[in-house]
Design an enzyme around this catalytic site. Sequence first.
Site, short mmCIF file in Angstrom:
data_model
loop_
_atom_site.label_atom_id
_atom_site.label_comp_id
_atom_site.label_asym_id
_atom_site.label_seq_id
_atom_site.Cartn_x
_atom_site.Cartn_y
_atom_site.Cartn_z
N GLU A 119 -34.64 -10.68 -11.64
CA GLU A 119 -34.99 -12.03 -12.10
C GLU A 119 -34.05 -13.08 -11.50
OE1 GLU A 119 -33.24 -13.82 -15.06
OE2 GLU A 119 -32.27 -12.14 -16.08
N VAL B 206 -36.92 -12.90 -17.60
CA VAL B 206 -37.42 -11.52 -17.69
C VAL B 206 -38.94 -11.56 -17.88
CG1 VAL B 206 -37.44 -9.47 -19.16
CG2 VAL B 206 -35.26 -10.53 -18.52
N SER C 77 -38.20 -14.96 -27.99
CA SER C 77 -38.38 -14.98 -26.53
C SER C 77 -39.67 -14.29 -26.11
CB SER C 77 -37.21 -14.28 -25.86
OG SER C 77 -37.43 -14.20 -24.46
N ASP D 132 -39.88 -12.73 -23.56
CA ASP D 132 -39.49 -11.44 -22.97
C ASP D 132 -40.10 -10.29 -23.78
OD1 ASP D 132 -37.93 -13.01 -21.30
OD2 ASP D 132 -36.00 -12.13 -21.90
N LYS E 255 -29.23 -10.00 -25.83
CA LYS E 255 -28.04 -10.86 -25.81
C LYS E 255 -27.46 -11.02 -27.21
CE LYS E 255 -29.81 -14.03 -22.87
NZ LYS E 255 -30.73 -13.36 -21.95
N1 PSU Z 1 -29.36 -11.85 -18.73
C1 PSU Z 1 -28.21 -12.48 -18.35
N2 PSU Z 1 -28.22 -13.83 -18.20
C2 PSU Z 1 -29.37 -14.58 -18.39
C3 PSU Z 1 -30.58 -13.90 -18.76
C4 PSU Z 1 -30.52 -12.54 -18.92
O1 PSU Z 1 -27.16 -11.83 -18.18
O2 PSU Z 1 -29.34 -15.79 -18.22
C5 PSU Z 1 -31.86 -14.72 -18.93
C6 PSU Z 1 -33.10 -13.87 -18.64
O3 PSU Z 1 -33.83 -14.52 -17.62
C7 PSU Z 1 -33.87 -13.86 -19.94
C8 PSU Z 1 -33.51 -15.22 -20.49
O4 PSU Z 1 -35.25 -13.67 -19.75
O5 PSU Z 1 -32.10 -15.26 -20.25
C9 PSU Z 1 -33.90 -15.36 -21.94
O6 PSU Z 1 -34.19 -16.70 -22.19
P1 PSU Z 1 -34.99 -17.13 -23.55
O7 PSU Z 1 -34.07 -16.69 -24.66
O8 PSU Z 1 -35.10 -18.64 -23.44
O9 PSU Z 1 -36.31 -16.43 -23.53
MN MN Z 2 -36.90 -19.24 -26.66
#
Ligand code: PSU
Ligand code: MN
Length: 342
Positions: free
Chosen positions: A26, A136, A172, A174, A191
């Site tokens: 990604e 992702v 997310s 994801d 995370k």
């Molecule tokens: N893993 C990392 N750093 C990141 C991400 C993943 O070490 O920045 C990113 C990925 O692209 C994941 C996104 O899909 O963070 C999640 O964002 P959100 O919570 O807005 O869906």
């Molecule tokens: Mn979000």
Amino acid sequence: MHGSVVRVHEEVEGALREGRAVVALETAVLTHGLPRTAWKDAAFESWLASTHPSLVGRGGWDASAPLHLEVVRAMSGAVRRGGAVPAVVGMLGGVLHVGLDDRSLEALAASPSPAKLSARDLAPASTARVDGGTTVAGTLAACRLTSRPIRAMATGGIGGVHRGWSESGDVSADLRLLAEVPVCLVASGAKSILDLPATLEMLDTLSVPVVGHRTDGLPRFTAPPDPARRLPWRHDSVAEVVATCRRHWIDFRRSSAVLLANPVPPAMALDDGAFEELVEREVAASRAAGHAGAAVTPDLLRRLAERSGGRTLRANVALLLSNASLAAEVASAIAALNLPES
Ligand code: PSU
Ligand code: MN
């Protein structure tokens, strides 16, 4: 491929056609997850030299390059060293590239205000001809756009159910795409800024197998696995992982991803009781500053890196490389299975 809207790199297309290993990577981590400045960290560099010697030296890790670009380059290098072809996914001028070469990757890294592209964003962002990094979710969507599907992918930590989700509704995409796309995703769990128990429950609801790689506890991104939070399954070898993928996709005809949860390398892990307090404080501060939606994750990653004196950054870079290496092994073993095409 798909006229001018989707462009699959010929190396990626050729590898897939010949049944060779490919790993999708990604780029939201590049456009929104990491600093765009150079980064010197002696502890990281000595870890890299001892664990990934082939990524050090001429043509290897360049501490004077902007970190966001260098990390994706090093992940691609780790994938190649593991015998697979990297397919870096990202959008340039409205064209979704599946396999960005180094010059295109540099262009994305230098783009002045790239978009963060989840699966919902691909079509309108393409119409608007923007540059952007795929999350992702966005990258999983791209894994189906090749003539034969891409079966392996690496990231840092998946997005999931955010803390305070019952008010914000922030979950997310994801998770949604993991439920839809049959790829083995290597990630260090979800995370640590998220509501991890709720995220695991949602993966259960979506029927995505979550397997610990040599761990019983849930990996927590930059923090080591939590022994109290047990994962449903554990595999200790890549052979077991791909046996599970084959059974899941072929024998049991499931069409979701398999999430392989790989702990942060222990030497680079952030392991102290104060970390959880830091996360809670920064989640509250980020909300008070008005961050919502797609801005939440990038803002929190930046805050934690600053407040931890760069220690989350060190762990984040190390786990990204470690996950790319493992994904290459998984991709090679999946390629050797000669799976039927769909
Ligand atoms: N893993 C990392 N750093 C990141 C991400 C993943 O070490 O920045 C990113 C990925 O692209 C994941 C996104 O899909 O963070 C999640 O964002 P959100 O919570 O807005 O869906
Ligand atoms: Mn979000």
